[in-house]
Structures are given as C-alpha cells and as structure tokens.
Motif scaffolding. Structure first.
Motif, PDB file in Angstrom:
ATOM      1  N   LYS A 233     -34.662  67.492  48.343  1.00  0.00           N
ATOM      2  CA  LYS A 233     -35.911  68.024  47.808  1.00  0.00           C
ATOM      3  C   LYS A 233     -36.524  67.060  46.806  1.00  0.00           C
ATOM      4  CE  LYS A 233     -36.357  72.404  46.508  1.00  0.00           C
ATOM      5  NZ  LYS A 233     -36.261  73.650  45.688  1.00  0.00           N
ATOM      6  N   LEU A 234     -37.854  66.910  46.884  1.00  0.00           N
ATOM      7  CA  LEU A 234     -38.612  66.164  45.874  1.00  0.00           C
ATOM      8  C   LEU A 234     -39.344  67.182  45.008  1.00  0.00           C
ATOM      9  CD1 LEU A 234     -40.372  63.110  47.602  1.00  0.00           C
ATOM     10  CD2 LEU A 234     -38.639  63.039  45.809  1.00  0.00           C
ATOM     11  N   TRP A 235     -38.957  67.254  43.738  1.00  0.00           N
ATOM     12  CA  TRP A 235     -39.636  68.143  42.805  1.00  0.00           C
ATOM     13  C   TRP A 235     -40.611  67.309  41.984  1.00  0.00           C
ATOM     14  CZ3 TRP A 235     -40.040  68.327  37.456  1.00  0.00           C
ATOM     15  CH2 TRP A 235     -40.653  69.485  36.937  1.00  0.00           C
ATOM     16  N   ILE A 236     -41.870  67.699  41.985  1.00  0.00           N
ATOM     17  CA  ILE A 236     -42.927  66.908  41.349  1.00  0.00           C
ATOM     18  C   ILE A 236     -43.706  67.780  40.381  1.00  0.00           C
ATOM     19  CG2 ILE A 236     -45.004  65.508  41.748  1.00  0.00           C
ATOM     20  CD1 ILE A 236     -43.922  65.300  44.738  1.00  0.00           C
ATOM     21  N   ARG A 237     -43.905  67.270  39.174  1.00  0.00           N
ATOM     22  CA  ARG A 237     -44.833  67.920  38.248  1.00  0.00           C
ATOM     23  C   ARG A 237     -45.989  66.962  38.015  1.00  0.00           C
ATOM     24  NH1 ARG A 237     -41.765  69.605  34.153  1.00  0.00           N
ATOM     25  NH2 ARG A 237     -42.002  67.745  32.853  1.00  0.00           N
ATOM     26  N   ALA A 238     -47.210  67.436  38.286  1.00  0.00           N
ATOM     27  CA  ALA A 238     -48.382  66.559  38.186  1.00  0.00           C
ATOM     28  C   ALA A 238     -49.552  67.316  37.566  1.00  0.00           C
ATOM     29  CB  ALA A 238     -48.767  66.033  39.562  1.00  0.00           C
ATOM     30  N   PHE A 239     -50.493  66.530  37.042  1.00  0.00           N
ATOM     31  CA  PHE A 239     -51.680  67.097  36.416  1.00  0.00           C
ATOM     32  C   PHE A 239     -52.936  66.514  37.054  1.00  0.00           C
ATOM     33  CE2 PHE A 239     -48.391  67.398  33.197  1.00  0.00           C
ATOM     34  CZ  PHE A 239     -48.569  68.677  32.692  1.00  0.00           C
ATOM     35  N   LEU A 240     -53.876  67.391  37.385  1.00  0.00           N
ATOM     36  CA  LEU A 240     -55.226  66.966  37.730  1.00  0.00           C
ATOM     37  C   LEU A 240     -55.989  66.868  36.415  1.00  0.00           C
ATOM     38  CD1 LEU A 240     -56.078  69.137  40.857  1.00  0.00           C
ATOM     39  CD2 LEU A 240     -56.136  66.646  40.752  1.00  0.00           C
ATOM     40  N   CYS A 241     -56.406  65.668  36.067  1.00  0.00           N
ATOM     41  CA  CYS A 241     -57.061  65.448  34.780  1.00  0.00           C
ATOM     42  C   CYS A 241     -58.576  65.357  34.959  1.00  0.00           C
ATOM     43  CB  CYS A 241     -56.542  64.163  34.136  1.00  0.00           C
ATOM     44  SG  CYS A 241     -54.748  64.154  33.884  1.00  0.00           S
ATOM     45  N   VAL A 242     -59.302  66.092  34.129  1.00  0.00           N
ATOM     46  CA  VAL A 242     -60.766  66.092  34.173  1.00  0.00           C
ATOM     47  C   VAL A 242     -61.301  65.747  32.786  1.00  0.00           C
ATOM     48  CG1 VAL A 242     -60.920  67.734  36.080  1.00  0.00           C
ATOM     49  CG2 VAL A 242     -60.804  68.583  33.729  1.00  0.00           C
ATOM     50  N   GLU A 243     -62.621  65.570  32.708  1.00  0.00           N
ATOM     51  CA  GLU A 243     -63.226  65.089  31.464  1.00  0.00           C
ATOM     52  C   GLU A 243     -63.669  66.196  30.514  1.00  0.00           C
ATOM     53  OE1 GLU A 243     -65.227  60.865  32.062  1.00  0.00           O
ATOM     54  OE2 GLU A 243     -66.242  62.410  33.247  1.00  0.00           O
ATOM     55  N   ARG A 244     -63.966  67.399  31.052  1.00  0.00           N
ATOM     56  CA  ARG A 244     -64.546  68.447  30.201  1.00  0.00           C
ATOM     57  C   ARG A 244     -63.945  69.811  30.511  1.00  0.00           C
ATOM     58  NH1 ARG A 244     -68.809  65.441  31.953  1.00  0.00           N
ATOM     59  NH2 ARG A 244     -69.570  67.039  33.404  1.00  0.00           N
ATOM     60  N   GLU A 245     -64.053  70.709  29.540  1.00  0.00           N
ATOM     61  CA  GLU A 245     -63.520  72.059  29.684  1.00  0.00           C
ATOM     62  C   GLU A 245     -64.176  72.791  30.854  1.00  0.00           C
ATOM     63  OE1 GLU A 245     -61.014  75.069  29.031  1.00  0.00           O
ATOM     64  OE2 GLU A 245     -61.057  73.355  27.648  1.00  0.00           O
ATOM     65  N   GLN A 283     -50.909  71.316  37.719  1.00  0.00           N
ATOM     66  CA  GLN A 283     -51.701  71.947  36.672  1.00  0.00           C
ATOM     67  C   GLN A 283     -52.936  71.090  36.374  1.00  0.00           C
ATOM     68  OE1 GLN A 283     -49.209  73.160  33.271  1.00  0.00           O
ATOM     69  NE2 GLN A 283     -47.405  72.843  34.563  1.00  0.00           N
ATOM     70  N   VAL A 284     -53.820  71.624  35.551  1.00  0.00           N
ATOM     71  CA  VAL A 284     -55.055  70.917  35.195  1.00  0.00           C
ATOM     72  C   VAL A 284     -55.090  70.714  33.681  1.00  0.00           C
ATOM     73  CG1 VAL A 284     -57.582  70.916  35.314  1.00  0.00           C
ATOM     74  CG2 VAL A 284     -56.238  72.041  37.109  1.00  0.00           C
ATOM     75  N   LYS A 285     -55.488  69.516  33.250  1.00  0.00           N
ATOM     76  CA  LYS A 285     -55.653  69.280  31.822  1.00  0.00           C
ATOM     77  C   LYS A 285     -56.869  68.385  31.579  1.00  0.00           C
ATOM     78  CE  LYS A 285     -52.564  65.298  31.048  1.00  0.00           C
ATOM     79  NZ  LYS A 285     -51.361  64.842  30.304  1.00  0.00           N
ATOM     80  N   ILE A 286     -57.310  68.323  30.343  1.00  0.00           N
ATOM     81  CA  ILE A 286     -58.516  67.583  29.969  1.00  0.00           C
ATOM     82  C   ILE A 286     -58.146  66.257  29.320  1.00  0.00           C
ATOM     83  CG2 ILE A 286     -60.611  67.615  28.564  1.00  0.00           C
ATOM     84  CD1 ILE A 286     -60.462  70.699  28.709  1.00  0.00           C
ATOM     85  N   ASP A 287     -58.757  65.200  29.786  1.00  0.00           N
ATOM     86  CA  ASP A 287     -58.713  63.891  29.128  1.00  0.00           C
ATOM     87  C   ASP A 287     -60.171  63.528  28.864  1.00  0.00           C
ATOM     88  OD1 ASP A 287     -58.383  61.328  28.224  1.00  0.00           O
ATOM     89  OD2 ASP A 287     -57.249  60.601  29.953  1.00  0.00           O
ATOM     90  N   LYS A 288     -60.666  63.906  27.730  1.00  0.00           N
ATOM     91  CA  LYS A 288     -62.088  63.853  27.411  1.00  0.00           C
ATOM     92  C   LYS A 288     -62.670  62.441  27.609  1.00  0.00           C
ATOM     93  CE  LYS A 288     -65.404  65.263  23.854  1.00  0.00           C
ATOM     94  NZ  LYS A 288     -65.561  65.827  22.486  1.00  0.00           N
TER      95      LYS A 288
END
Length: 304
Positions: A233-245, A283-288
């Motif tokens: 199994k490949l377990w991956i934790r990743a984030f889709l990073c966007v610019e604004r809320e 998951q999703v997080k912000i990188d302004k």
C-alpha cells in the motif's frame, strides 16, 4: 519501422516546443503510450520540463515536454518562458508542434523565433489535422516564411489525440538523431520520481474539474508518502494549495463534494500507474499569493 533498422542505434534528447494547448503533452503521452504529462483543455498546465522516453528498435528518444510558450509579463509566466528557453541549449532535436485549428499570430511568431538557429534539427508536427477546423495550408505557409530552412519532408500533419502520423514524426526525428547508446533503461518511459508524479496526477485531476482562474491558482504539496502493508500500500497525504480563502471553498465544494471527486479520480489514475493499493488523504490549504513568491515558484518549477 523496425524492419528498416540496420542495427545502428540512435539516441537523442528532443525538446517539444509550441504554444499553450498546441497538443505537446498529448503527443508525449501518445508517443510514450503512458500518461507522462498532464493533458487538459486549460492552457499552460505544464509547469516543468517533463521527460518522456520512447524506445524502439531504432534507439531512444528522450522527449522534454516544455511549458507552452506564452507572451506574458506575469511572474509565473516569465518563469515558464525561462524553462522553455533553457531547454534549447543542449538538445539534439526539436519537435515544433503547431495547432492547425488556430490562426498564427504574434505568439506563434515568437515561438518560431526560438527555432531560427535550430532549423537543421527541427521536425514540425501540424497537430489536430483531423479537426474540421484544421487549416494546414496557412500553417505550412507560415513555416515556409518564418523557418524556410526546414525541409518539406520534415513537416507532418498529425493527430496526437488519435495517434495519426506519430510514427512518421518519430522516424523523422531518428533520421536526424546522432548515433549513440540509450541513456535510460529500455523499460523506463519517464524519469519522474514518485513524489513528482503524485503531485502531477492530483493537480491534473483537480484542474480538469475546476473552472475560471482556479486551475492556475492551484499547486500540490505532498506532505508524506509511506509504504505500508509490506509495500503493498502507498499511503499519501497531500494538500491542494490555493491563493485565497474564497478559492478554498470552491475546491472543497458543497459538502466536500469537489475535493472528494478530485481525490477519487486521483486514486484511480495513480492505481493505473502503480501496482500498490493507493490510500490518499487529500486536503486544501491556503498559500496566499504564491504565484508572486520567488521561493514557491523556484520550489515548484524547475528545468531538470
């Protein structure tokens, strides 16, 4: 093709050049017969110099899929232009792909100017020749006027999507490629590492499900990859990073429907590439304003 081989192997590094959405990534995937590069109707989805490797009885062609050459002063686009231009320094051949359904203009002329001193080692593919919108004659006239030293027998009409004319293009590249032993193992079709491929697959599935400016505002950060269950199994934790809320809410979607759709699509695509079972925590997080940050652009976009 193989029947004509006289036993002399050829190896060449080939830069794929063209405007955004000309079909460069589609050509690469079709030639390699593997999903090496993101394909999307959204322009400028390729952000790195991505390698795809084609092995035949004639030898090895190492293609470098470059970002679409685009006239813009935005920091991200300037970085992408630098990546494309840098790939022309130490290559053996160039494949210039032109979209036959679009009019040539300033942007196409700028792209062609990159190849002024490389005409002796350039092959031209007039793509989307199967479309009812295709206008190959004006394109051929454009090539004749701007790149007159490219001989007619190195100009082809193709459909990268339908795998038409691809073998003829490959043969033309082998004809001008230097003799040499393969640089990569014949079983390889790309040199991308696991983390990079995971990022690209997730980003590809995201941008094809998002609209307007959002796709260009997204990048993927892989926080962790673990091999579990004795490597099964490949377990991956990743984030889709966007610019604004506001973008974060769009990417997540109502009731987390959009992020779930992207996650499941990415798992399916990764499962086609890797034999292990894929477990993806996305998951999703912000990188302004990340597109204005030199540090982030340098981290995300490289010419290696």
């Amino acid at each position: 093709m193989a029947e004509e081989n006289k036993g002399i192997l050829k190896t060449a590094v080939v830069a794929i050049i063209g405007r955004p959405s000309a079909g460069k990534s589609t050509f690469l995937n079709t030639a390699c017969q593997e999903p090496v590069s993101i394909v999307s109707a959204i322009p400028q989805t390729t952000r790195n110099a991505i390698k795809g490797i084609v092995n035949t009885s004639f030898g090895q062609l190492i293609f470098i899929d470059t970002p679409g050459y685009h006239d813009s002063e935005k920091k991200l686009n300037l970085r992408l232009k630098d990546i494309t231009e840098s790939q022309l320094d130490d290559i053996d051949c160039v494949l210039y792909i032109i979209d036959s359904t679009r009019q040539t203009g300033k942007e196409e002329d700028l792209t062609a100017q990159l190849l002024k001193n490389l005409q002796q080692k350039t092959v031209v593919a007039i793509n989307k020749a199967d479309s009812h919108l295709s206008k190959p004659i004006p394109v051929r006239q454009f090539i004749k006027e701007t790149l007159p030293e490219i001989p007619k027998d190195r100009i082809f009409e193709i459909s990268a999507e339908k795998d038409t004319g691809i073998n003829e293009v490959l043969r033309a590249l082998y004809d001008i490629a230097p003799e040499g032993e393969p640089l990569y193992d014949e079983e390889l079709y790309t040199d991308q590492d696991l983390t990079f491929r995971v990022c690209e697959v997730i980003r590809g599935e995201a941008i094809n499900r998002l609209q307007d400016e959002i796709p260009h505002s997204v990048y993927v950060e892989v926080a962790d990859i673990e091999h579990r269950n004795e490597g099964k199994k490949l377990w991956i934790r990743a984030f889709l990073c966007v610019e604004r809320e506001s973008q974060k809410g769009i990417v997540i979607g109502k009731g987390a429907s959009k992020i779930k759709e992207i996650r499941l699509a990415a798992i399916k695509k990764l499962s086609e590439i890797y034999i292990q079972k894929i477990d993806l925590d996305l998951q999703v997080k912000i990188d302004k304003n990340w597109r204005q940050k030199d540090y982030t652009l340098k981290k995300l976009i490289s010419d290696n």
